[in-house]
Enzyme design. Structure first.
Site, PDB file in Angstrom:
ATOM      1  N   GLU A  10      19.851  -0.546 -34.015  1.00  0.00           N
ATOM      2  CA  GLU A  10      21.203  -0.690 -34.560  1.00  0.00           C
ATOM      3  C   GLU A  10      21.308  -0.129 -35.965  1.00  0.00           C
ATOM      4  OE1 GLU A  10      24.377  -4.262 -35.550  1.00  0.00           O
ATOM      5  OE2 GLU A  10      23.231  -4.321 -33.702  1.00  0.00           O
ATOM      6  N   LYS A  11      20.189  -0.123 -36.692  1.00  0.00           N
ATOM      7  CA  LYS A  11      20.213   0.335 -38.073  1.00  0.00           C
ATOM      8  C   LYS A  11      18.880   0.986 -38.432  1.00  0.00           C
ATOM      9  CE  LYS A  11      21.271  -3.930 -39.135  1.00  0.00           C
ATOM     10  NZ  LYS A  11      20.926  -4.755 -37.967  1.00  0.00           N
ATOM     11  N   ASP A 118      21.321  -5.436 -32.168  1.00  0.00           N
ATOM     12  CA  ASP A 118      21.051  -6.809 -32.598  1.00  0.00           C
ATOM     13  C   ASP A 118      21.113  -7.752 -31.396  1.00  0.00           C
ATOM     14  OD1 ASP A 118      20.698  -6.074 -35.192  1.00  0.00           O
ATOM     15  OD2 ASP A 118      22.696  -6.658 -35.876  1.00  0.00           O
ATOM     16  N   ASP A 120      22.675 -10.100 -30.023  1.00  0.00           N
ATOM     17  CA  ASP A 120      23.890 -10.891 -29.845  1.00  0.00           C
ATOM     18  C   ASP A 120      24.919 -10.022 -29.129  1.00  0.00           C
ATOM     19  OD1 ASP A 120      24.793  -9.119 -31.760  1.00  0.00           O
ATOM     20  OD2 ASP A 120      24.834 -10.585 -33.379  1.00  0.00           O
ATOM     21  N   TYR A 336      18.494  -8.327 -44.406  1.00  0.00           N
ATOM     22  CA  TYR A 336      19.840  -8.005 -43.914  1.00  0.00           C
ATOM     23  C   TYR A 336      20.832  -9.107 -44.299  1.00  0.00           C
ATOM     24  CZ  TYR A 336      23.416  -6.493 -40.575  1.00  0.00           C
ATOM     25  OH  TYR A 336      24.582  -6.059 -39.980  1.00  0.00           O
ATOM     26  N   ARG A 338      24.304  -9.567 -43.458  1.00  0.00           N
ATOM     27  CA  ARG A 338      25.396 -10.032 -42.592  1.00  0.00           C
ATOM     28  C   ARG A 338      24.857 -11.008 -41.547  1.00  0.00           C
ATOM     29  NH1 ARG A 338      26.662  -4.837 -44.105  1.00  0.00           N
ATOM     30  NH2 ARG A 338      28.854  -4.401 -44.604  1.00  0.00           N
TER      31      ARG A 338
END
Length: 756
Positions: A10-11, A118, A120, A336, A338
């Site tokens: 994702e990143k 992630d 989720d 991270y 968030r």
């Protein structure tokens, strides 16, 4: 074809951590290729979060660029995505576009894909929507990874499953994304157009999270405005012991002298109690309870708790907090940001000694840290280390840091890093231990109570010497009590009463508003909805709450005065008009309930949910004009485009009164009945029905209405009729549908009966 596995994280930071683990674990060589990292047959690449977004209404149909009730509800037949654009430039980020291009190329040569979004629903959505959009045709597996330490990666790697195993998360996130788009687009246009019909000019945005958040602010303002202070009295006795102490009046809850809120409002009664206690001169101990307790160190920060902490203590705005925390993450000295989690994986405890040692070395000159890092005992394992409580991302904690990295920070970044580091260090100090004592007394047949708390071991409370920490502790209050036993008779030195005036609730700050969004269940009365909102941590997410608040400021619905948030007149007007089902957070709870069902049944659940949304929106856009009947909302500093006058004329369609309205093209009459909306020409101050346009195509000058405009090749020819004030009233002609457009899209081509 040789095996080629594409791993899409994702990143970038997650991709780099996994690449390093793969190399160390399997003894593979590592090579950076710009857009990805080559580790053996693995190409480890990355997204930048959501790189795609739903297209805008006018990108489905050019007609939707102009807002009209005739278009509502706007419901795409087939949903489409595009690369996410920058809101300021209106163009996609060039770096992200290059990464998207590189990923599509890597997909073409891959024999399998491992998704590393992630763990989720949002992580599943951004991963799957990209793979679908990019036309992935190879098998996809899923690596469900909650942290990037070696132990967590190793455990997750052994548990890789086919991506289909997690499809329920994709469908529930897709349902939420599409429903938010449908509600936002149609609700915003319906409200804005309804206000404009009455002369308003403000853009009235609706949102599942934005609108209930605005309602919290408006309702709080109304509470303050209508608050009526009440004086009440609390008698006390002052005991002549060593040490001396005060005990407060402790009446039974059913005492008839109290009001419905449990307050004593009659001063004469208070005077009588004080006089009787003075006359009695002694008080008898009726009961003594002493209990030992432990106070664990506060947990590491989630984003919202960090935002609330920094807003309360230093006045830093929630968007700025996210900006600074993100910067620390990008500089690799914090994790991270968030995240909604305040816990850490147990496996990360192994890194504690290295992190604490680096903090001790790098921050030796920081007064706020002092010698705490050197005193921290990393053999201790606080309650923060708990795998069961870790969600998609663990708490925000520092990473190993150097002096040069701290020197390179701005003052605000250093402040945020310091608070994150302090909270992490507290996990390696023992719990504070205390003794609480409660004494019940009787004096002049009245009950009194006092509670004292004494720390027998301060533990983590002595880790730092910040004046702010001390002030907060002193504000909480602590009373040292003498040793007494049941039946003891104590001398009363004095008696009196405290007079207190109730205060209105405080306005929200940015920090307390984030906390209210997170604990919005407290503002909901329905027990079932309250439970859903509590379980799902309120409205919005850690990543979106700051943006929602920023949108409310940007839309001029709220303003900031001395760190307090107040609604503007426009914000109050909007909430006053909207029905409760729109302004309350209940919608989020109901949607979340549906999302949970979708996760279990997959695509069918998504289709059923969106079908229900379409039906609801169709009815909603019909209801909105009724909410706004006779109400117009003006943007501050912006003049209305309409002049509206009441008239004695009646609508020939429904019988309601007509307003005489001056618009862009002169005067006309409009029905005041929002459900009717009929308009009439103004001929000598009287309403005249507009002639109905022919249903069949009309040919003028050799061109047919509905044909493509011969000049711009984009618009279509539309039949128009000259108004009564023109040189040729009633005359028909054709003109381009872009005749009234703005900018480059404008086309003034027209065709008259005598032109060719």
């Amino acid at each position: 074809m040789s095996k080629s596995t594409l791993i899409i994280a994702e990143k970038p930071s997650v991709a780099k951590a996994l690449a390093a683990w793969l190399a160390d674990t399997f003894g593979l060589t590592v090579r950076s290729a710009g857009s990805h990292i080559v580790v053996g047959h693995y190409n480890v690449s990355w997204l930048f979060g959501h790189v795609l977004e739903n297209i805008e209404p006018h990108e489905y149909d050019a007609r939707f660029k102009a807002w009209s009730f005739d278009h509502l509800p706007i419901i795409p037949e087939k949903w489409q995505l595009k690369p996410r654009v920058d809101r300021e430039t209106g163009k996609p980020d060039s770096g992200k576009m290059a990464q998207i291009k590189a990923l599509k190329s890597l997909l073409d040569s891959a024999t399998e894909v491992i998704g590393l979004g992630d763990p989720d629903q949002e992580g599943q959505l951004l991963q799957d929507e990209f793979l679908i959009w990019a036309g992935c045709k190879v098998p996809v597996n899923r690596l469900w990874l909650s942290a990037v330490d070696d132990a967590t990666i190793a455990k997750a790697w052994k548990d890789i499953k086919p991506n289909e195993h997690y499809k329920g998360y994709y469908w529930m996130a897709l349902a939420r994304s599409h429903a938010d788009w449908l509600y936002g687009i149609n609700g915003t246009r319906a409200c804005t157009l309804s206000s404009q019909m009455n002369g308003g000019n403000a853009t009235l945005t609706l949102g599942r999270v934005q609108t209930p958040t605005l309602a919290l602010i408006v309702f709080r303002e109304w509470e303050i405005r209508h608050f009526k202070p009440v004086n009440y009295f609390t008698p006390f006795i002052h005991l002549a012991t060593t040490p001396q102490f005060r005990a407060a009046w402790y009446p039974d809850k059913e005492d008839s002298r109290l009001d419905s809120e449990g307050r004593l409002l009659d001063r004469k009664v208070a005077d009588g109690i004080v006089s009787a206690c003075k006359a009695a001169a002694t008080a008898t101990v009726k009961d003594v309870q002493s209990d030992k307790g432990r106070e664990n160190p506060p947990l590491p920060f989630s984003l919202s708790s960090l935002q609330e902490h920094l807003s309360r203590r230093y006045g830093i705005g929630v968007q700025d907090t996210l900006k600074y925390a993100q910067s620390l993450y990008e500089k690799k000295i914090a994790t991270y940001p968030r995240t909604d989690c305040e816990y850490l994986p147990v496996s990360q405890h192994a890194e504690a000694s290295d992190i604490v040692r680096s903090i001790d070395s790098a921050s030796s000159r920081l007064p706020a840290i002092g010698g705490a890092a050197g005193k921290a005992n990393t053999t201790l394992k606080s309650r923060a280390f708990n795998d069961k409580n870790v969600t998609a991302h663990h708490a925000i904690v520092p990473r190993p840091v150097t002096t040069s990295q701290l020197v390179g920070l701005s003052s605000q970044e250093l402040l945020v890093w310091t608070e994150i580091a302090k909270r992490y260090l507290l996990q390696f100090f023992p719990a504070a231990e205390f003794l609480t004592t409660e004494i019940l007394l009787e004096c002049a047949k009245e009950a009194f109570k006092v509670t004292g708390k004494v720390y027998t071991s301060r533990g983590w409370k002595d880790a730092f010497t910040s004046p702010d920490d001390k002030e907060e502790e002193e504000a909480a209050g602590s009373v040292t009590l003498p040793k007494v036993a049941k039946g003891d008779v104590l001398k009363v030195k004095d008696a009196g009463f405290d007079s207190t005036t109730t205060k209105p609730p405080k306005r929200f700050t940015e920090g307390t508003l984030v906390a209210a969004m997170k604990s919005v269940h407290k503002f909901v009365t329905d027990p079932k909805l309250k439970a859903i909102l509590r379980e799902n941590v309120g409205i919005g997410t850690e990543a979106t709450r700051a943006n929602v608040i920023g949108e409310l400021f940007g839309r001029k619905f709220i303003t900031l005065e001395k760190k307090e948030i107040k609604p503007t007149e426009l914000g109050e007007q909007l909430i006053q008009v909207l029905p409760k089902q729109i302004s309350a957070p209940d919608m989020t709870a109901l949607w979340q309930q549906a999302m949970d069902d979708i996760r279990k049944v997959g695509e069918k659940g998504y289709l059923d949910f969106i079908a229900a949304q379409k039906k609801w929106l169709t009815e909603l856009v019909k209801e909105v004009p009724v909410w706004f009947a006779g109400k117009s909302m003006m943007a501050a500093g912006k003049k209305s485009g309409l002049t509206i006058e009441a008239s004695a004329q009646k609508c020939t369609k429904c019988g309601s009164a007509l307003n005489r309205v001056k618009g862009k093209f002169g005067w006309f009459f409009g029905c005041t009945n929002a459900a009717c909306k009929t308009t009439f020409k103004d001929v000598d101050g009287k309403p005249v029905e507009k002639a109905a346009l022919p249903k069949d195509p009309v040919i003028i000058g050799g061109y047919e209405s509905g044909a493509v405009c011969p000049k711009c090749k984009k618009g279509e020819l539309q039949l128009r009729v000259c108004g009564p004030a023109s040189k040729a009233p009633g005359r028909q002609f054709l003109s381009c549908s872009n005749y009234f457009a703005k900018g480059k899209a404008k086309c003034e081509h027209s065709i008259w009966p005598d032109t060719k």
